[in-house]
Design a protein around this motif. Structure first.
Motif, short mmCIF file in Angstrom:
data_model
loop_
_atom_site.label_atom_id
_atom_site.label_comp_id
_atom_site.label_asym_id
_atom_site.label_seq_id
_atom_site.Cartn_x
_atom_site.Cartn_y
_atom_site.Cartn_z
N GLN A 1 0.83 -1.21 0.00
CA GLN A 1 0.00 0.00 0.00
C GLN A 1 0.86 1.26 0.00
O GLN A 1 0.36 2.36 0.22
N VAL B 1 -0.45 3.96 -2.29
CA VAL B 1 -1.72 4.54 -1.86
C VAL B 1 -1.48 5.57 -0.76
O VAL B 1 -1.90 6.74 -0.87
N MET C 1 -5.81 10.46 -5.24
CA MET C 1 -6.57 9.38 -5.84
C MET C 1 -6.02 9.00 -7.22
O MET C 1 -6.18 7.85 -7.67
N TRP C 2 -5.37 9.93 -7.88
CA TRP C 2 -4.79 9.67 -9.20
C TRP C 2 -3.53 8.81 -9.13
O TRP C 2 -3.24 8.03 -10.05
N PRO D 1 -2.46 6.01 -7.39
CA PRO D 1 -2.45 4.54 -7.51
C PRO D 1 -2.64 4.02 -8.93
O PRO D 1 -1.81 3.20 -9.38
N PRO D 2 -3.67 4.43 -9.67
CA PRO D 2 -3.77 3.90 -11.04
C PRO D 2 -2.62 4.34 -11.93
O PRO D 2 -2.19 3.59 -12.82
N GLN E 1 -7.68 -3.17 -8.66
CA GLN E 1 -7.55 -1.95 -7.87
C GLN E 1 -7.31 -0.71 -8.75
O GLN E 1 -7.72 0.39 -8.40
N TYR F 1 -9.73 2.51 -8.23
CA TYR F 1 -9.24 3.87 -7.97
C TYR F 1 -9.57 4.82 -9.11
O TYR F 1 -9.78 6.02 -8.89
N THR F 2 -9.64 4.30 -10.33
CA THR F 2 -10.03 5.15 -11.46
C THR F 2 -11.47 5.60 -11.31
O THR F 2 -11.81 6.76 -11.56
N LEU G 1 -13.09 5.82 -8.44
CA LEU G 1 -13.14 6.73 -7.29
C LEU G 1 -12.58 8.10 -7.63
O LEU G 1 -13.01 9.11 -7.06
N LEU G 2 -11.61 8.14 -8.54
CA LEU G 2 -11.01 9.41 -8.93
C LEU G 2 -12.01 10.34 -9.60
O LEU G 2 -11.97 11.56 -9.38
#
Length: 315
Positions: A148, A151, A185-186, A188-189, A222, A226-227, A229-230
């Motif tokens: 993580q 993240v 948020m950007w 992680p992906p 994931q 995250y995409t 959620l972004l």
């Protein structure tokens, strides 16, 4: 530093030159740091004298460069074991470790002092937190211990627009927090797309990146999560009335494109025959995404200032 997992750096054969010190600051990453910092400064309500604005961005750049140099110093032995990083100044033996360490400390301390004296101590404290977050919390603690790491460590790269905004306004409000959240948020992906096609390098030196520890399937899932959620976070400044339709429409379109590029990455298993092309494409697009999104934020503000559009109620 962990010297058990990888070969140690080569002996120091000659004095380092200015290009090696410049390399320590991670110029490619610095471009994004400076750009988002400028965007936070220009999008903030109110105004700042151009000289002070330049000073604020210089301090942000110095702080980012200092923490990057400390990252080079701490990860010297790990870098020596990775093809992508083996030619950096320290693992290649072009620079003494103490020179990189001292350079990083000097830039970091000077940047915080400059920001505090010239701009304000709230912005300076924010910069200090960002430096410690990247150089200590992420580099020394999270990265070698948990998948993580990206993240949680994403916060280190999310500070520049936050600091730029605070440098102008002198206060922390909802909008700089949202700008921070967008990059958080950007990350992680963006980074896991890179980690998928650099998996073997990370595995070789024992860094517990998500694809190495949890496997590609989990990482791909994931990336999609995250995409998704972004998207609402990126659209939030428009949704709360802080920007106009100009930013809002760009945020919606860019987020849909991001999802379109993330779908083939998140829903497939690795296909060696295409050399991980979807993953590489997503990684490249994610960089353009962030640049375009923050450029739209500034354009929105400039159009409002010139009376060409109705402005949002900046928080």
């Amino acid at each position: 530093m962990d010297t058990l997992l990888t070969p140690t750096a080569k002996p120091h054969p000659m004095p380092a030159d200015w290009r090696d010190f410049f390399t320590l600051t991670k110029p490619r990453v610095m471009t994004l740091v400076i750009f988002t910092g400028i965007c936070g400064l220009l999008a903030a309500p109110g105004s700042i004298h151009p000289v002070l604005g330049f000073t604020a961005i210089l301090a942000i750049a110095m702080g980012a460069g200092g923490s990057a140099a400390l990252n080079h110093w701490w990860e010297m032995d790990l870098d020596a074991g990775m093809k992508r990083t083996a030619n950096r100044p320290l693992p290649s033996g072009r620079m003494l470790p103490k020179d990189a360490r001292d350079f990083g400390i000097f830039l970091s301390v000077t940047s915080v002092g400059l920001m505090g004296v010239a701009i304000g101590w709230l912005a300076a404290i924010s910069l200090a937190v960002a430096i410690v977050y990247y150089a200590v919390i992420y580099t020394m603690w999270l990265k070698p211990r948990t998948p993580q790491n990206i993240v949680i460590g994403g916060g280190s790269g999310a500070f520049p627009p936050f600091i730029g905004w605070v440098a102008v306004t002198g206060e922390i409000t909802l909008m700089p927090v949202l700008l921070f959240a967008i990059i958080f948020m950007w990350t992680p992906p963006h980074f896991w797309a890179l980690a998928l096609f650099m998996k073997s390098d990370y595995a070789k030196v024992g860094i517990p990146m998500m694809p190495v520890v949890a496997g590609e399937k989990s990482t791909r899932t994931q990336i999609l999560v995250y995409t998704v959620l972004l998207a609402p976070v990126a659209i939030a400044p428009w949704a709360i009335g802080a920007t106009s339709w100009v930013y809002g429409s760009v945020a919606v379109v860019l987020s849909l494109l991001f999802l379109a590029f993330a779908m083939p990455v998140g829903t497939r298993t690795r296909a060696d025959e295409d050399a991980m092309q979807p993953e590489k494409t997503l990684f490249k697009f994610s960089i353009y995404y962030l640049f375009a999104l923050f450029a739209a934020l500034v354009a929105d503000r400039l159009l409002e200032n010139n009376g060409l559009i109705g402005g949002g109620m900046f928080a």
